[in-house]
Design a protein around this motif. Structure first.
Motif, PDB file in Angstrom:
ATOM      1  N   PRO A  81       2.634   1.018 -16.568  1.00  0.00           N
ATOM      2  CA  PRO A  81       1.098   0.907 -16.543  1.00  0.00           C
ATOM      3  C   PRO A  81       0.365   0.055 -15.307  1.00  0.00           C
ATOM      4  O   PRO A  81      -0.678   0.248 -14.893  1.00  0.00           O
ATOM      5  N   SER A  82       1.371  -0.808 -14.629  1.00  0.00           N
ATOM      6  CA  SER A  82       0.897  -1.596 -13.507  1.00  0.00           C
ATOM      7  C   SER A  82       1.130  -1.199 -12.217  1.00  0.00           C
ATOM      8  O   SER A  82       0.741  -1.658 -11.312  1.00  0.00           O
ATOM      9  N   VAL A  83       2.236   0.002 -12.048  1.00  0.00           N
ATOM     10  CA  VAL A  83       2.473   0.634 -11.141  1.00  0.00           C
ATOM     11  C   VAL A  83       1.576   1.837 -10.839  1.00  0.00           C
ATOM     12  O   VAL A  83       1.448   2.683 -11.504  1.00  0.00           O
ATOM     13  N   VAL A  84       1.185   2.038  -9.476  1.00  0.00           N
ATOM     14  CA  VAL A  84       0.308   3.227  -9.193  1.00  0.00           C
ATOM     15  C   VAL A  84       0.900   3.834  -8.106  1.00  0.00           C
ATOM     16  O   VAL A  84       1.717   3.308  -7.411  1.00  0.00           O
ATOM     17  N   THR A  85       0.589   5.252  -7.825  1.00  0.00           N
ATOM     18  CA  THR A  85       0.917   6.017  -6.760  1.00  0.00           C
ATOM     19  C   THR A  85      -0.298   6.047  -5.801  1.00  0.00           C
ATOM     20  O   THR A  85      -1.315   6.167  -6.184  1.00  0.00           O
ATOM     21  N   VAL A  86       0.083   5.621  -4.563  1.00  0.00           N
ATOM     22  CA  VAL A  86      -1.262   5.386  -3.593  1.00  0.00           C
ATOM     23  C   VAL A  86      -1.363   6.791  -2.661  1.00  0.00           C
ATOM     24  O   VAL A  86      -0.368   7.101  -2.074  1.00  0.00           O
ATOM     25  N   ARG A  87      -2.384   7.363  -2.569  1.00  0.00           N
ATOM     26  CA  ARG A  87      -2.539   8.668  -1.993  1.00  0.00           C
ATOM     27  C   ARG A  87      -3.767   8.056  -0.855  1.00  0.00           C
ATOM     28  O   ARG A  87      -4.476   7.560  -0.991  1.00  0.00           O
ATOM     29  N   VAL A  88      -3.261   8.360   0.641  1.00  0.00           N
ATOM     30  CA  VAL A  88      -4.334   8.186   1.821  1.00  0.00           C
ATOM     31  C   VAL A  88      -4.377   9.630   2.468  1.00  0.00           C
ATOM     32  O   VAL A  88      -3.470  10.166   2.686  1.00  0.00           O
ATOM     33  N   ALA A  89      -5.756   9.796   2.754  1.00  0.00           N
ATOM     34  CA  ALA A  89      -6.143  10.927   3.242  1.00  0.00           C
ATOM     35  C   ALA A  89      -6.898  10.650   4.429  1.00  0.00           C
ATOM     36  O   ALA A  89      -7.695   9.579   4.415  1.00  0.00           O
ATOM     37  N   SER A  90      -6.658  11.191   5.569  1.00  0.00           N
ATOM     38  CA  SER A  90      -7.608  10.925   6.722  1.00  0.00           C
ATOM     39  C   SER A  90      -7.553  12.288   7.626  1.00  0.00           C
ATOM     40  O   SER A  90      -7.157  13.326   7.418  1.00  0.00           O
ATOM     41  N   SER A  91      -8.370  12.242   8.584  1.00  0.00           N
ATOM     42  CA  SER A  91      -8.513  13.315   9.614  1.00  0.00           C
ATOM     43  C   SER A  91      -7.115  13.473  10.315  1.00  0.00           C
ATOM     44  O   SER A  91      -6.896  14.773  10.781  1.00  0.00           O
ATOM     45  N   SER A  92      -6.087  12.642  10.466  1.00  0.00           N
ATOM     46  CA  SER A  92      -4.861  12.950  11.031  1.00  0.00           C
ATOM     47  C   SER A  92      -3.871  13.424  10.107  1.00  0.00           C
ATOM     48  O   SER A  92      -2.523  13.637  10.535  1.00  0.00           O
ATOM     49  N   GLY A  93      -4.173  13.452   8.609  1.00  0.00           N
ATOM     50  CA  GLY A  93      -3.223  13.797   7.561  1.00  0.00           C
ATOM     51  C   GLY A  93      -3.234  13.001   6.456  1.00  0.00           C
ATOM     52  O   GLY A  93      -4.032  12.417   6.191  1.00  0.00           O
ATOM     53  N   SER A  94      -2.109  13.062   5.761  1.00  0.00           N
ATOM     54  CA  SER A  94      -1.992  12.426   4.447  1.00  0.00           C
ATOM     55  C   SER A  94      -0.693  11.486   4.386  1.00  0.00           C
ATOM     56  O   SER A  94       0.152  12.159   5.171  1.00  0.00           O
ATOM     57  N   ALA A  95      -0.849  10.728   3.553  1.00  0.00           N
ATOM     58  CA  ALA A  95       0.305   9.811   3.226  1.00  0.00           C
ATOM     59  C   ALA A  95       0.298   9.597   1.819  1.00  0.00           C
ATOM     60  O   ALA A  95      -0.835   9.594   0.907  1.00  0.00           O
ATOM     61  N   LEU A  96       1.535   9.322   1.338  1.00  0.00           N
ATOM     62  CA  LEU A  96       1.796   8.967  -0.049  1.00  0.00           C
ATOM     63  C   LEU A  96       2.628   7.746  -0.050  1.00  0.00           C
ATOM     64  O   LEU A  96       3.893   7.751   0.428  1.00  0.00           O
ATOM     65  N   GLY A  97       2.586   6.831  -1.140  1.00  0.00           N
ATOM     66  CA  GLY A  97       3.519   5.604  -1.209  1.00  0.00           C
ATOM     67  C   GLY A  97       3.158   5.015  -2.946  1.00  0.00           C
ATOM     68  O   GLY A  97       2.514   5.698  -3.490  1.00  0.00           O
ATOM     69  N   SER A  98       3.455   3.992  -2.725  1.00  0.00           N
ATOM     70  CA  SER A  98       3.362   3.326  -4.122  1.00  0.00           C
ATOM     71  C   SER A  98       2.752   1.934  -4.185  1.00  0.00           C
ATOM     72  O   SER A  98       2.677   1.559  -2.920  1.00  0.00           O
TER      73      SER A  98
END
Length: 464
Positions: free
Chosen positions: A176-193
Motif C-alpha cells: 500500500p505504500s508503493v506506487v507506480t509513477v507515470r510521467v507524460a511530457s511533450s517528448s514522450g512518457s515514462a514509467l517507474g516506481s
C-alpha cells in the motif's frame, strides 16, 4: 350372383346377346368323369343270393361320383379350363403309431437342475469378482467419485499462516505504500516506481524516472488502483534521487532500515512495476555491498553509486521502487541493472541489480524537501581517472583548505582505502565519498612513496 366374367341365369340359360359356351376340346389323359363299375363275369358261376360279400361292389345303379361330375353346370367354372382328377399316391407301408405322452406323469430332472446350478454359480462368481475389483480399485485409488486427494494434515504449517514477519506478510504491509509513477511530457512518457516516505504525500523515486524537458505531468497509481496527481519537488541527477509530492495526505509511509548494517546473504524483496506490471514482488538476497557503479547516458549526467547488489529480479520499471529487508524496512532504492544486451531497451534481469543505499537516498531526499536541492559530499581533491599502477587512486591535486589538505594529504599520494574499503580506481573513491553525509569523518589509508600512512578526513559539502 356374378364374378363379372361368367354370369348364368338360374335356369342354365344366358342373357340375351351373350355367346354360348365354347365347345369343349377333346380331352386326353385323365377322363373327365369316373369310369362305371363293371365287375365282369363271376369266375365261379352266379353269385349266391343274400348279402354281398365284404368288398363287393354294390348292385344297382352306380353311386354318385365324389368328384366334380357336374363341372359343366358349375357357374364358377372356367369353361375353357380342362378338367382333371388328381389321385393321391397310395401308401404302401403302414406308419409307426405316434407315442402318447401322459401329461400328468412326473418329468425327469433333465437339464433344468444343471441350468439352475449354472445360473447360481455365475451370480456368485460375479458378486465375488465385483467385490474383489472394488477392493483393488479403492486400494489403488482408481475410480470412485469420492476419492480423497492429498493428505489430511492436522493443522496448516506455520508458514501457511503468513505471520507479519514472513515474506508474504512483509509484502502485504509494504504494497500500500508503493506506487507506480507515470510521467507524460511533450517528448514522450515514462514509467517507474516510488514509495511514500511521509503521511502528507512525499514520494522518493529515481531522477532518471522523472527527467525530461518541457511541460510534464506526474501521476501516482497505488496498489488498489487509485490514481493521484503529483508534482515534482526536486531532483539530484548525480545521486539519481528525485522527490515528488502527491495531492493526497493521510498516507502510510514506509519504515527505513539502516543500509550500513546489512550483510551479504540477508534476504530482501524488490517491489515495483517492472515492464509496467504493477505490484510485482520479487525476492533474493544481498549479493554484495558498496558495489561501486558509474552510469549515465552519453551527454547526460554521470551518476555514481556505492550500491547494494542483489539477485532479486529487477527490470525496467522497477527503478525508484524499494529494496526491503526481511523486517519490511526499506534499505535501498532500486536503480540500475547489469545486462548482456547491446542496448538499454532490450536489457533485462540476469540476477545483477543495484540499489542506492537508503541512508544516502534519505539524506538526499531530505535536502531536496528542505532546500529544493541536494548537497554533494566531497573530499576536496581531484583524482586521475582509470586505474593506477598497483592498487589505489592517485590524487592529482588537493584543494587548498579542503578536507583532504586539512587531513595532511598531498598531491601524488595514492589513497588505498576509505574506512577499510579497498580502492582500485577513481570511480571507487568518488562513489564511496558520496555515500557519506557531509561532516562525516572517515579513515583514509594512503601510500606516499614507500610509506603507508592513515589520516582522518572530515568530509564536506561542495560549494554548489
Amino acid at each position: 350372383m356374378t364374378d363379372g366374367w361368367n354370369w348364368q341365369q338360374p335356369d342354365g340359360g344366358r342373357p340375351s346377346g351373350q355367346p354360348g359356351p365354347r365347345p369343349m376340346p377333346p380331352s386326353s389323359g385323365v377322363p373327365t368323369s369316373p369310369m362305371p363299375y363293371n365287375p365282369g363275369p363271376a369266375p365261379f358261376g352266379p353269385a349266391p343270393s343274400g348279402p354281398a360279400p365284404f368288398g363287393s361292389p354294390p348292385s344297382g345303379p352306380a353311386p354318385a361320383s365324389p368328384w366334380w361330375s357336374d363341372a359343366l353346370g358349375d357357374p364358377w367354372r372356367d369353361p375353357h379350363a380342362p378338367a382333371a382328377v388328381v389321385l393321391q399316391p397310395t401308401v404302401t407301408g403302414a406308419a409307426e403309431p405316434e407315442a402318447v405322452v401322459d401329461p400328468d406323469a412326473p418329468k425327469p430332472p433333465g437339464n433344468r437342475s444343471v441350468l439352475l446350478v449354472a445360473v447360481v454359480s455365475a451370480l456368485l462368481a460375479g458378486l465375488l469378482g465385483g467385490s474383489l475389483g472394488y477392493a483393488f480399485a479403492a486400494r489403488n485409488g482408481i475410480g470412485g467419485g469420492r476419492t480423497a486427494l492429498g493428505g489430511n494434515g492436522a493443522s496448516p504449517p506455520a508458514a501457511a499462516n503468513r505471520p507479519p514477519d514472513s515474506l508474504a506478510g512483509v509484502a502485504a504491509r509494504l504494497l500500500p505504500s508503493v506506487v507506480t509513477v507515470r510521467v507524460a511530457s511533450s517528448s514522450g512518457s515514462a514509467l517507474g516506481s516510488g514509495f511514500v516516505v511521509s503521511a502528507d504525500g512525499y514520494v522518493i523515486t529515481n531522477d532518471h524516472v522523472v527527467e525530461g524537458g518541457g511541460t510534464q505531468t506526474f501521476t501516482a497509481v497505488f496498489s488498489d488502483g487509485n490514481t493521484v496527481s503529483a508534482k515534482l519537488v526536486g531532483q539530484d541527477p548525480e545521486s539519481d534521487i528525485a522527490v515528488i509530492k502527491l495531492a493526497k495526505d493521510g498516507l502510510t509511509p514506509v519504515q527505513f532500515g539502516d543500509s550500513d548494517a546489512i550483510a551479504v546473504g540477508d534476504p530482501v524483496l524488490a517491489i515495483g512495476s517492472p515492464l509496467a506490471l504493477a505490484n510485482t514482488v520479487t525476492s533474493g538476497i544481498v549479493s554484495a555491498v558498496d558495489r561501486t557503479i558509474q552510469a549515465g547516458d552519453p551527454g547526460g549526467p554521470v551518476r555514481y553509486y556505492a550500491a547494494i547488489q542483489t539477485d532479486a529480479a529487477v527490470n525496467q520499471g522497477n527503478s525508484g521502487g524499494p529494496l526491503v529487508d526481511a523486517g519490511g524496512r526499506v534499505i535501498g532504492v532500486n536503480a540500475v541493472i547489469k545486462s548482456l544486451a547491446a542496448d538499454e531497451q532490450s536489457a533485462g534481469n540476469i540476477g545483477l541489480a543495484f540499489a542506492i543505499p537508503i541512508n544516502q537516498a534519505k539524506r538526499v531526499a531530505q535536502d531536496i524537501i528542505d532546500t529544493g536541492k541536494a548537497r554533494r559530499t566531497v573530499i576536496g581533491a581531484k583524482v586521475t581517472s582509470g586505474r593506477t599502477t598497483g592498487t589505489g587512486v592517485r590524487l592529482d591535486s588537493v584543494e587548498p583548505g579542503g578536507p583532504a589538505e586539512s587531513a595532511g594529504l598531498r598531491a601524488g599520494d595514492v589513497v588505498t582505502r576509505i574506512d577499510k574499503h579497498p580502492l582500485e580506481e577513481a570511480i571507487d573513491l568518488i562513489a564511496l565519498v558520496r555515500k557519506y553525509a557531509p561532516g562525516a569523518v572517515v579513515t583514509v589509508e594512503f601510500r606516499r612513496g614507500s610509506e603507508t600512512q592513515t589520516a582522518s578526513v572530515t568530509l564536506a559539502a561542495d560549494a554548489q
